[in-house]
Design a protein around this motif. Structure first.
Motif, PDB file in Angstrom:
ATOM      1  N   GLU A   1       0.869  -1.153  -0.155  1.00 42.75           N
ATOM      2  CA  GLU A   1       0.002   0.171   0.086  1.00 42.75           C
ATOM      3  C   GLU A   1       0.924   1.186  -0.158  1.00 42.75           C
ATOM      4  O   GLU A   1       0.489   2.496  -0.477  1.00 42.75           O
ATOM      5  CB  GLU A   1      -1.010   0.055   1.204  1.00 42.75           C
ATOM      6  N   VAL A   2       2.031   1.189   0.523  1.00 37.57           N
ATOM      7  CA  VAL A   2       2.944   2.508   0.663  1.00 37.57           C
ATOM      8  C   VAL A   2       3.213   3.025  -0.664  1.00 37.57           C
ATOM      9  O   VAL A   2       3.568   4.098  -0.740  1.00 37.57           O
ATOM     10  CB  VAL A   2       4.022   2.161   1.324  1.00 37.57           C
ATOM     11  N   LEU A   3       3.481   2.073  -1.725  1.00 43.59           N
ATOM     12  CA  LEU A   3       3.637   2.542  -3.070  1.00 43.59           C
ATOM     13  C   LEU A   3       2.500   2.625  -3.813  1.00 43.59           C
ATOM     14  O   LEU A   3       2.510   2.582  -5.269  1.00 43.59           O
ATOM     15  CB  LEU A   3       4.546   1.577  -3.556  1.00 43.59           C
ATOM     16  N   SER A   4       1.106   2.868  -3.403  1.00 40.92           N
ATOM     17  CA  SER A   4      -0.045   3.052  -3.998  1.00 40.92           C
ATOM     18  C   SER A   4      -0.049   4.331  -5.112  1.00 40.92           C
ATOM     19  O   SER A   4      -0.481   4.021  -6.201  1.00 40.92           O
ATOM     20  CB  SER A   4      -1.215   3.148  -3.204  1.00 40.92           C
ATOM     21  N   GLN A   5       0.858   5.218  -4.781  1.00 41.48           N
ATOM     22  CA  GLN A   5       1.173   6.381  -5.648  1.00 41.48           C
ATOM     23  C   GLN A   5       2.191   6.120  -6.498  1.00 41.48           C
ATOM     24  O   GLN A   5       2.310   7.027  -7.445  1.00 41.48           O
ATOM     25  CB  GLN A   5       1.357   7.655  -4.958  1.00 41.48           C
ATOM     26  N   TYR A   6       2.977   5.091  -6.657  1.00 40.10           N
ATOM     27  CA  TYR A   6       3.972   4.865  -7.184  1.00 40.10           C
ATOM     28  C   TYR A   6       3.879   3.488  -7.871  1.00 40.10           C
ATOM     29  O   TYR A   6       4.846   2.607  -7.771  1.00 40.10           O
ATOM     30  CB  TYR A   6       5.259   4.990  -6.498  1.00 40.10           C
ATOM     31  N   PRO A   7       3.064   3.139  -8.813  1.00 42.35           N
ATOM     32  CA  PRO A   7       2.713   1.829  -9.497  1.00 42.35           C
ATOM     33  C   PRO A   7       4.014   1.288  -9.999  1.00 42.35           C
ATOM     34  O   PRO A   7       4.326   0.215 -10.361  1.00 42.35           O
ATOM     35  CB  PRO A   7       1.485   1.964 -10.303  1.00 42.35           C
ATOM     36  N   ASN A   8       4.494   2.119 -10.961  1.00 41.80           N
ATOM     37  CA  ASN A   8       5.783   2.076 -11.682  1.00 41.80           C
ATOM     38  C   ASN A   8       7.029   1.426 -10.770  1.00 41.80           C
ATOM     39  O   ASN A   8       7.413   0.422 -11.192  1.00 41.80           O
ATOM     40  CB  ASN A   8       6.488   3.257 -12.706  1.00 41.80           C
ATOM     41  N   ALA A   9       7.246   1.987  -9.606  1.00 47.44           N
ATOM     42  CA  ALA A   9       8.289   1.500  -8.781  1.00 47.44           C
ATOM     43  C   ALA A   9       7.871   0.217  -8.437  1.00 47.44           C
ATOM     44  O   ALA A   9       8.701  -0.727  -8.243  1.00 47.44           O
ATOM     45  CB  ALA A   9       8.499   2.424  -7.793  1.00 47.44           C
TER      46      ALA A   9
ATOM     47  N   ALA B   1       7.083   7.619   1.397  1.00 45.78           N
ATOM     48  CA  ALA B   1       6.665   7.096   0.256  1.00 45.78           C
ATOM     49  C   ALA B   1       7.626   7.473  -1.102  1.00 45.78           C
ATOM     50  O   ALA B   1       8.151   6.541  -1.779  1.00 45.78           O
ATOM     51  CB  ALA B   1       5.393   6.963   0.096  1.00 45.78           C
ATOM     52  N   ALA B   2       7.869   8.866  -0.881  1.00 42.88           N
ATOM     53  CA  ALA B   2       8.659   9.194  -2.238  1.00 42.88           C
ATOM     54  C   ALA B   2      10.219   8.949  -1.954  1.00 42.88           C
ATOM     55  O   ALA B   2      10.526   8.592  -2.925  1.00 42.88           O
ATOM     56  CB  ALA B   2       8.374  10.863  -2.001  1.00 42.88           C
ATOM     57  N   HIS B   3      10.556   9.004  -0.707  1.00 41.21           N
ATOM     58  CA  HIS B   3      12.006   8.300  -0.878  1.00 41.21           C
ATOM     59  C   HIS B   3      11.967   6.863  -0.968  1.00 41.21           C
ATOM     60  O   HIS B   3      13.112   6.548  -1.715  1.00 41.21           O
ATOM     61  CB  HIS B   3      12.419   8.523   0.773  1.00 41.21           C
ATOM     62  N   LEU B   4      11.143   6.125  -0.703  1.00 36.39           N
ATOM     63  CA  LEU B   4      11.260   4.671  -1.108  1.00 36.39           C
ATOM     64  C   LEU B   4      11.043   4.457  -2.694  1.00 36.39           C
ATOM     65  O   LEU B   4      11.647   3.667  -3.200  1.00 36.39           O
ATOM     66  CB  LEU B   4      10.061   3.885  -0.605  1.00 36.39           C
ATOM     67  N   ASN B   5      10.063   5.459  -3.311  1.00 38.81           N
ATOM     68  CA  ASN B   5      10.010   5.409  -4.800  1.00 38.81           C
ATOM     69  C   ASN B   5      11.548   5.743  -5.277  1.00 38.81           C
ATOM     70  O   ASN B   5      11.991   4.909  -6.324  1.00 38.81           O
ATOM     71  CB  ASN B   5       9.060   6.322  -5.146  1.00 38.81           C
ATOM     72  N   LEU B   6      12.055   6.760  -5.025  1.00 44.35           N
ATOM     73  CA  LEU B   6      13.419   7.058  -5.277  1.00 44.35           C
ATOM     74  C   LEU B   6      14.585   5.925  -5.057  1.00 44.35           C
ATOM     75  O   LEU B   6      14.991   5.573  -5.986  1.00 44.35           O
ATOM     76  CB  LEU B   6      13.695   8.415  -4.588  1.00 44.35           C
ATOM     77  N   LEU B   7      14.585   5.304  -3.964  1.00 43.43           N
ATOM     78  CA  LEU B   7      15.259   4.304  -3.656  1.00 43.43           C
ATOM     79  C   LEU B   7      15.152   3.205  -4.638  1.00 43.43           C
ATOM     80  O   LEU B   7      16.151   2.620  -5.174  1.00 43.43           O
ATOM     81  CB  LEU B   7      15.365   3.695  -2.204  1.00 43.43           C
ATOM     82  N   ILE B   8      14.006   2.722  -5.011  1.00 44.10           N
ATOM     83  CA  ILE B   8      13.678   1.743  -5.691  1.00 44.10           C
ATOM     84  C   ILE B   8      14.135   1.871  -7.389  1.00 44.10           C
ATOM     85  O   ILE B   8      14.910   1.124  -7.762  1.00 44.10           O
ATOM     86  CB  ILE B   8      12.089   1.280  -5.959  1.00 44.10           C
ATOM     87  N   LEU B   9      13.863   3.269  -7.863  1.00 46.86           N
ATOM     88  CA  LEU B   9      14.322   3.503  -9.067  1.00 46.86           C
ATOM     89  C   LEU B   9      15.745   3.339  -9.085  1.00 46.86           C
ATOM     90  O   LEU B   9      16.275   3.269 -10.128  1.00 46.86           O
ATOM     91  CB  LEU B   9      13.476   4.692  -9.698  1.00 46.86           C
TER      92      LEU B   9
END
Length: 272
Positions: free
Chosen positions: A93-101, A142-150
């Motif tokens: 759920e934490v990446l609900s705004q970042y489906p691509n990541a 969540a934005a930090h996690l998105n950046l980390l994954i990408l």
């Protein structure tokens, strides 16, 4: 009647917590093989030595190495030197705004080299950890996690850049298999759930994984079988039943086709 063994389930995230960022514990006590309860895990090690077993594979622990563990992965550590690094646990759920990541996680291998990119990854992790400890908002975390994954995905330079729609469909297929593999082993049923044709599903698997849709199901079943043979003392008949085989002989045939070993040969080999 022999007691049926189960692989331990660990939950380091409380039911109302979506994400946790922490430093590796500075201890070298071996851990017991366990699954994770409903969350994904990313691990980035800057120090340490020993082994990390994921499923049936054993990896040497070396500095500047990363690991990705999905919902169903069984793993354990056996450190010979005190580790250092970061562990990120997160629910989908934490990446609900970042489906691509989130969907791109399926492109990550179980282990990946950080190598020369340590100056890029570890400062990012340090900031992520600090923001988490400071109680920053979930949106920021969540934005930090998105950046980390990408950023992590760029470490695998050999990865082919794929159309995001194809990645999304592959991720959906793997999620469905992960949820239903014991009771659904027919490609047509998965295609129906995804509202696409079998031909389209096979094309997706060929494009992303260079295999067909049936092989992806078999790979997941084999992973589960290996986990049971490696980490429990369950009889072959019990494992066959849990995987919904009609009888033990069909399970043995399936396992030997995939590994060139019978289940008992495999168990004796990995427990030497």
């Amino acid at each position: 009647m022999q007691k049926h063994d189960t692989i331990g389930l660990k939950s380091k995230l409380e039911s109302d917590i979506l994400l946790k960022v922490s430093r590796m514990k500075p201890v070298i006590k071996p851990t017991v093989p366990h699954r994770h309860a409903g969350y994904h895990e990313l691990i980035y090690l800057s120090k340490g030595a020993g082994t990390h077993t994921i499923g049936a594979e054993k990896f040497d622990v070396v500095p500047n190495t990363g690991y990705y563990l999905g919902l169903s992965e069984v793993h354990c550590w056996d450190f010979s030197k005190i580790p250092d690094g970061y562990v990120i646990l997160f629910k989908e759920e934490v990446l609900s705004q970042y489906p691509n990541a989130f969907n791109s996680l399926f492109q990550l291998t179980k282990t990946f080299e950080i190598g020369k990119n340590e100056t890029q990854i570890f400062p990012l992790l340090e900031t992520f950890h600090r923001e988490y400890k400071n109680g920053s908002s979930l949106d920021l975390i969540a934005a930090h996690l998105n950046l980390l994954i990408l950023t992590t995905l760029t470490l695998q330079s050999s990865s082919t850049q794929l159309d995001t729609t194809v990645i999304d469909q592959l991720a959906n297929y793997k999620r469905l298999i992960n949820k239903h593999f014991a009771e659904i082993q027919n490609v047509q049923e998965y295609a129906d759930l995804m509202k696409i044709s079998v031909r389209k599903l096979n094309t997706i698997c060929k494009t992303t994984l260079n295999t067909n849709a049936r092989e992806v199901i078999k790979e997941r079943m084999l992973m589960e079988a290996k986990n049971s043979l490696t980490h429990t003392n369950n009889q072959v008949s019990e494992i066959a039943y849990a995987l919904n085989f009609t009888d033990s002989s069909n399970f043995v045939k399936f396992f030997k086709q995939q590994t060139n070993l019978t289940p008992l040969e495999y168990r004796s080999k990995i427990k030497v």
